[in-house]
Design a protein around this motif. Structure first.
Motif, mmCIF file in Angstrom:
data_model
loop_
_atom_site.group_PDB
_atom_site.id
_atom_site.type_symbol
_atom_site.label_atom_id
_atom_site.label_comp_id
_atom_site.label_asym_id
_atom_site.label_seq_id
_atom_site.Cartn_x
_atom_site.Cartn_y
_atom_site.Cartn_z
ATOM 1 N N ARG A 174 -5.380 0.817 -1.733
ATOM 2 C CA ARG A 174 -5.104 1.499 -0.465
ATOM 3 C C ARG A 174 -6.079 1.037 0.610
ATOM 4 O O ARG A 174 -5.716 0.882 1.786
ATOM 5 N N ALA A 177 -4.947 -2.320 1.822
ATOM 6 C CA ALA A 177 -3.788 -2.185 2.710
ATOM 7 C C ALA A 177 -4.215 -1.702 4.090
ATOM 8 O O ALA A 177 -3.694 -2.164 5.119
ATOM 9 N N TRP A 178 -5.162 -0.775 4.133
ATOM 10 C CA TRP A 178 -5.667 -0.283 5.423
ATOM 11 C C TRP A 178 -6.307 -1.405 6.215
ATOM 12 O O TRP A 178 -6.122 -1.518 7.434
ATOM 13 N N ALA A 182 -1.938 -1.564 7.412
ATOM 14 C CA ALA A 182 -0.828 -0.743 6.922
ATOM 15 C C ALA A 182 -0.740 0.545 7.726
ATOM 16 O O ALA A 182 -1.753 1.176 8.054
ATOM 17 N N ASP A 184 1.115 3.397 6.940
ATOM 18 C CA ASP A 184 1.339 4.669 6.264
ATOM 19 C C ASP A 184 0.064 5.508 6.334
ATOM 20 O O ASP A 184 -1.042 4.983 6.284
#
Length: 298
Positions: A174, A177-178, A182, A184
């Motif tokens: 995560r 991805a950040w 990303a 989300d």
């Protein structure tokens, strides 16, 4: 002469506020509690409780003997502890209370080693959210995180172990991805009764979604590993998990020191002494892990 067992039932009802609560605490049925209370009232010639729709309330007579009942209970515990303190054998029951995450994520291999080394000691590990009470002899040894020693009851004897630190963690996937942008949302994962600690902050990663709440530490950990967001964890949990990373820009927070606690004469029994000394050595060996210093994190 008043039967101490009847007084035990009286105290259970007074504390629980109902016959049902007392029966559950004492591990007996409803009728047994009523019979014991009736016996005590007959001996004393007075009603101890008033039955209300909301439960049982002490009468004036019941209130007058409540403090004396507490004194009888304390004396009973002292007698038990004094006799237990003379027991220098290693055979018998040893009850240890500690937080579930300390048991499952840190000390269980050491507890298992101790049990194998002393096969005649019957160990009972009380690892629930609510720590058992040493004064009431619900456990023989407690392993607790204590921030201020002065907050502990004076009758407890302790061995102070290493300090315990916590940090802010999220899954490595995560976080990666950040870093790539990303969109989300990143959520705070919190245990419902605690919320987001004031010390945690958000570092470089900002929470953008509504919180995700759990009721226990194991669910909190699994949620973080599955990439729902960031959460606070003891360093011995977060740093040891290869799927997690510390959130950049966050700091560690000292929760308190780990204390090994015993009560009264209980600490003098051989099995308690063997156990407390063994666990103290293991905690000392884990001091770097507990302080968040054992692994260099990115």
């Amino acid at each position: 002469m008043i039967d101490w067992d009847d007084v035990r039932f009286f105290l259970a009802v007074a504390r629980g506020g109902s016959v049902r609560a007392a029966a559950g605490h004492l591990g007996v049925n409803h009728s047994t509690v009523l019979r014991r209370i009736a016996q005590l009232e007959e001996r004393l010639g007075a009603h101890m409780f008033e039955k209300l729709p909301s439960g049982f309330r002490l009468t004036e007579a019941g209130g007058e003997i409540l403090e004396l009942a507490h004194q009888m209970e304390a004396s009973s515990h002292q007698i038990e502890a004094r006799v237990l303190g003379r027991d220098q054998g290693v055979r018998g029951l040893l009850r240890v209370t500690l937080a579930p995450i300390l048991a499952t994520r840190l000390l269980m291999p050491d507890l298992a080693d101790f049990a194998r080394l002393h096969p005649d000691i019957e160990m009972e590990i009380l690892s629930s959210g609510e720590l058992a009470n040493l004064t009431n002899r619900q456990a023989d040894v407690a392993i607790r995180v204590v921030y201020d020693r002065s907050t502990l009851p004076l009758n407890l004897h302790g061995m102070k172990g290493p300090e315990l630190f916590s940090g802010v963690y999220m899954s490595r996937a995560r976080l990666a991805a950040w870093r790539t942008g990303a969109r989300d949302p990143v959520r705070w994962i919190v245990i419902s009764i605690h919320g987001i600690p004031e010390w945690a902050g958000e570092g470089e990663v900002r929470a953008t979604g509504v919180p995700f709440r759990t009721t226990d530490a194991e669910a909190q950990l699994v949620a973080a590993r599955n990439g729902l967001g960031m959460t606070t964890l003891p360093c011995f949990v977060g740093d040891a998990d290869l799927l997690l990373a510390r959130v950049p820009g966050t700091v560690l927070h000292m929760q308190g020191a780990l204390w090994i606690l015993t009560q009264g004469e209980t600490r003098k029994t051989k099995r308690v002494r063997l156990f407390t000394e063994s666990v103290f050595r293991r905690l000392e060996a884990y001091s770097a892990l507990l302080a968040g210093q054992s692994i260099l994190r990115d």
